[in-house]
Motif scaffolding. Structure first.
Motif, PDB file in Angstrom:
ATOM      1  N   VAL A   3       0.730  -0.945  -0.283  1.00 45.57           N
ATOM      2  CA  VAL A   3       0.057   0.072   0.087  1.00 45.57           C
ATOM      3  C   VAL A   3       0.921   1.279  -0.062  1.00 45.57           C
ATOM      4  CG1 VAL A   3      -1.660   1.344   1.238  1.00 45.57           C
ATOM      5  CG2 VAL A   3      -1.917  -1.280   1.271  1.00 45.57           C
ATOM      6  N   GLU A   4       0.659   2.289  -0.929  1.00 46.02           N
ATOM      7  CA  GLU A   4       1.422   3.196  -0.933  1.00 46.02           C
ATOM      8  C   GLU A   4       0.705   4.447  -0.405  1.00 46.02           C
ATOM      9  OE1 GLU A   4       1.757   1.006  -5.081  1.00 46.02           O
ATOM     10  OE2 GLU A   4      -0.065   1.635  -3.861  1.00 46.02           O
ATOM     11  N   SER A   5       1.456   5.455   0.005  1.00 44.78           N
ATOM     12  CA  SER A   5       0.869   6.490   0.898  1.00 44.78           C
ATOM     13  C   SER A   5       1.951   7.625   0.695  1.00 44.78           C
ATOM     14  CB  SER A   5       0.633   6.315   2.220  1.00 44.78           C
ATOM     15  OG  SER A   5       1.814   5.856   2.900  1.00 44.78           O
ATOM     16  N   GLY A   6       1.517   8.773   1.070  1.00 45.96           N
ATOM     17  CA  GLY A   6       2.449   9.889   1.219  1.00 45.96           C
ATOM     18  C   GLY A   6       2.224  11.017   0.200  1.00 45.96           C
ATOM     19  N   GLY A   7       1.406  10.887  -1.149  1.00 45.65           N
ATOM     20  CA  GLY A   7       1.239  11.605  -2.045  1.00 45.65           C
ATOM     21  C   GLY A   7       0.716  12.895  -1.509  1.00 45.65           C
ATOM     22  N   GLY A   8       0.710  13.823  -2.469  1.00 44.62           N
ATOM     23  CA  GLY A   8      -0.145  15.118  -2.126  1.00 44.62           C
ATOM     24  C   GLY A   8       0.324  16.085  -3.040  1.00 44.62           C
ATOM     25  N   SER A  15       9.187  19.086  -1.468  1.00 42.57           N
ATOM     26  CA  SER A  15       9.662  18.016  -0.857  1.00 42.57           C
ATOM     27  C   SER A  15       8.312  16.939  -0.504  1.00 42.57           C
ATOM     28  CB  SER A  15      10.653  17.661  -0.020  1.00 42.57           C
ATOM     29  OG  SER A  15      11.634  18.582  -0.445  1.00 42.57           O
ATOM     30  N   LEU A  16       8.454  15.808  -0.838  1.00 44.59           N
ATOM     31  CA  LEU A  16       7.473  15.023  -0.218  1.00 44.59           C
ATOM     32  C   LEU A  16       8.297  13.517  -0.099  1.00 44.59           C
ATOM     33  CD1 LEU A  16       4.355  15.076  -2.815  1.00 44.59           C
ATOM     34  CD2 LEU A  16       4.492  15.733  -0.441  1.00 44.59           C
ATOM     35  N   ARG A  17       7.486  12.572   0.745  1.00 42.95           N
ATOM     36  CA  ARG A  17       8.191  11.595   1.215  1.00 42.95           C
ATOM     37  C   ARG A  17       7.079  10.330   1.064  1.00 42.95           C
ATOM     38  NH1 ARG A  17       9.937   8.659   6.871  1.00 42.95           N
ATOM     39  NH2 ARG A  17      11.695   7.470   6.339  1.00 42.95           N
ATOM     40  N   LEU A  18       7.152   9.457   0.118  1.00 45.25           N
ATOM     41  CA  LEU A  18       6.300   8.384   0.098  1.00 45.25           C
ATOM     42  C   LEU A  18       6.727   7.037   0.754  1.00 45.25           C
ATOM     43  CD1 LEU A  18       5.848   8.670  -3.730  1.00 45.25           C
ATOM     44  CD2 LEU A  18       4.865   9.887  -2.148  1.00 45.25           C
ATOM     45  N   SER A  19       5.604   6.364   1.100  1.00 45.75           N
ATOM     46  CA  SER A  19       5.827   5.248   1.918  1.00 45.75           C
ATOM     47  C   SER A  19       4.984   4.303   1.296  1.00 45.75           C
ATOM     48  CB  SER A  19       5.385   5.209   3.214  1.00 45.75           C
ATOM     49  OG  SER A  19       5.794   6.367   3.872  1.00 45.75           O
ATOM     50  N   CYS A  20       5.581   2.949   1.434  1.00 43.32           N
ATOM     51  CA  CYS A  20       4.953   1.762   0.489  1.00 43.32           C
ATOM     52  C   CYS A  20       4.948   0.481   1.761  1.00 43.32           C
ATOM     53  CB  CYS A  20       5.449   1.180  -0.684  1.00 43.32           C
ATOM     54  SG  CYS A  20       5.184  -0.279  -1.360  1.00 43.32           S
ATOM     55  N   ALA A  21       4.052  -0.064   2.265  1.00 40.18           N
ATOM     56  CA  ALA A  21       4.033  -0.920   3.190  1.00 40.18           C
ATOM     57  C   ALA A  21       3.396  -2.251   3.178  1.00 40.18           C
ATOM     58  CB  ALA A  21       3.816  -0.345   4.686  1.00 40.18           C
ATOM     59  N   ALA A  22       3.853  -3.159   3.608  1.00 48.22           N
ATOM     60  CA  ALA A  22       3.053  -4.262   3.680  1.00 48.22           C
ATOM     61  C   ALA A  22       2.323  -4.672   4.763  1.00 48.22           C
ATOM     62  CB  ALA A  22       3.812  -5.751   3.063  1.00 48.22           C
ATOM     63  N   THR A  87       4.799  15.099 -11.701  1.00 46.90           N
ATOM     64  CA  THR A  87       3.191  14.999 -11.273  1.00 46.90           C
ATOM     65  C   THR A  87       2.695  13.865 -12.044  1.00 46.90           C
ATOM     66  OG1 THR A  87       2.955  17.397 -11.210  1.00 46.90           O
ATOM     67  CG2 THR A  87       0.994  15.918 -11.631  1.00 46.90           C
ATOM     68  N   THR A  88       2.345  12.762 -11.237  1.00 51.52           N
ATOM     69  CA  THR A  88       1.521  11.511 -11.789  1.00 51.52           C
ATOM     70  C   THR A  88       1.605  10.686 -10.298  1.00 51.52           C
ATOM     71  OG1 THR A  88       1.922   9.728 -13.381  1.00 51.52           O
ATOM     72  CG2 THR A  88       3.739  10.290 -11.920  1.00 51.52           C
ATOM     73  N   ARG A  89       1.036   9.475 -10.706  1.00 47.73           N
ATOM     74  CA  ARG A  89       0.651   8.602  -9.587  1.00 47.73           C
ATOM     75  C   ARG A  89       2.030   7.581  -9.541  1.00 47.73           C
ATOM     76  NH1 ARG A  89      -3.606   7.048  -6.881  1.00 47.73           N
ATOM     77  NH2 ARG A  89      -4.903   8.778  -8.159  1.00 47.73           N
ATOM     78  N   TYR A  90       2.426   7.582  -8.330  1.00 46.71           N
ATOM     79  CA  TYR A  90       3.421   6.628  -7.940  1.00 46.71           C
ATOM     80  C   TYR A  90       2.895   5.475  -7.529  1.00 46.71           C
ATOM     81  CZ  TYR A  90       6.440  10.576  -8.803  1.00 46.71           C
ATOM     82  OH  TYR A  90       7.166  11.810  -9.616  1.00 46.71           O
ATOM     83  N   GLN A 106      -2.895   0.424  -5.849  1.00 48.64           N
ATOM     84  CA  GLN A 106      -3.315   1.715  -6.306  1.00 48.64           C
ATOM     85  C   GLN A 106      -2.407   2.775  -6.549  1.00 48.64           C
ATOM     86  OE1 GLN A 106      -7.054   1.822  -6.648  1.00 48.64           O
ATOM     87  NE2 GLN A 106      -6.670  -0.214  -6.743  1.00 48.64           N
ATOM     88  N   GLY A 107      -1.405   3.016  -6.092  1.00 45.45           N
ATOM     89  CA  GLY A 107      -0.482   4.058  -6.089  1.00 45.45           C
ATOM     90  C   GLY A 107      -0.901   5.318  -5.161  1.00 45.45           C
ATOM     91  N   THR A 108      -0.080   6.399  -5.397  1.00 48.06           N
ATOM     92  CA  THR A 108      -0.327   7.403  -4.691  1.00 48.06           C
ATOM     93  C   THR A 108      -0.020   8.631  -5.357  1.00 48.06           C
ATOM     94  OG1 THR A 108       0.057   8.739  -2.474  1.00 48.06           O
ATOM     95  CG2 THR A 108       2.077   7.547  -3.583  1.00 48.06           C
TER      96      THR A 108
END
Length: 114
Positions: A3-8, A15-22, A87-90, A106-108
């Motif tokens: 699951v990706e998170s942290g977008g905005g 700056s942004l920091r994205l996370s991906c966790a199981a 700019t896009t979904r990660y 689903q991406g962020t």
């Protein structure tokens, strides 16, 4: 499942920091990677971190983005000096071998305004 998170939304240069966790699995001993795909463009592999910690970056993000792993294989992407072209979904992905990484979550969404 990852699951990706942290977008905005940020302004250029921000700056942004994205996370991906199981939720239920430890991916510490797997290859992990980040991808992105803008509308009408091919999917781009932007950063990977292998089981031994080796990192590889796409030229488009080299020097601005940093990929890292945390506890239980949680994956991070620190994105600095963001540009409107970012700019896009990660998306994130994991596999035993980096060459077989294939994101399907689903991406962020990251939006960078000028």
């Amino acid at each position: 499942q990852l699951v990706e998170s942290g977008g905005g939304s940020v302004q250029a240069g921000g700056s942004l920091r994205l996370s991906c966790a199981a939720a239920a699995y430890d991916y510490s001993n797997f290859c992990l990677g980040w991808f992105r795909q803008a509308p009408g463009k091919d999917r781009e592999r932007i950063a990977t971190i292998d089981r031994d910690g080796t990192t590889i970056y796409a030229d488009s993000v080299k020097g601005r983005f940093t990929v890292s792993k945390g506890a239980k294989g949680t994956l991070y992407l620190q994105m600095n000096n963001l540009k409107p072209d970012d700019t896009t979904r990660y998306y994130c992905a994991t596999h035993g071998q980096c060459k077989y990484l294939n994101p399907w979550g689903q991406g962020t969404l990251v939006t960078v305004s000028s």
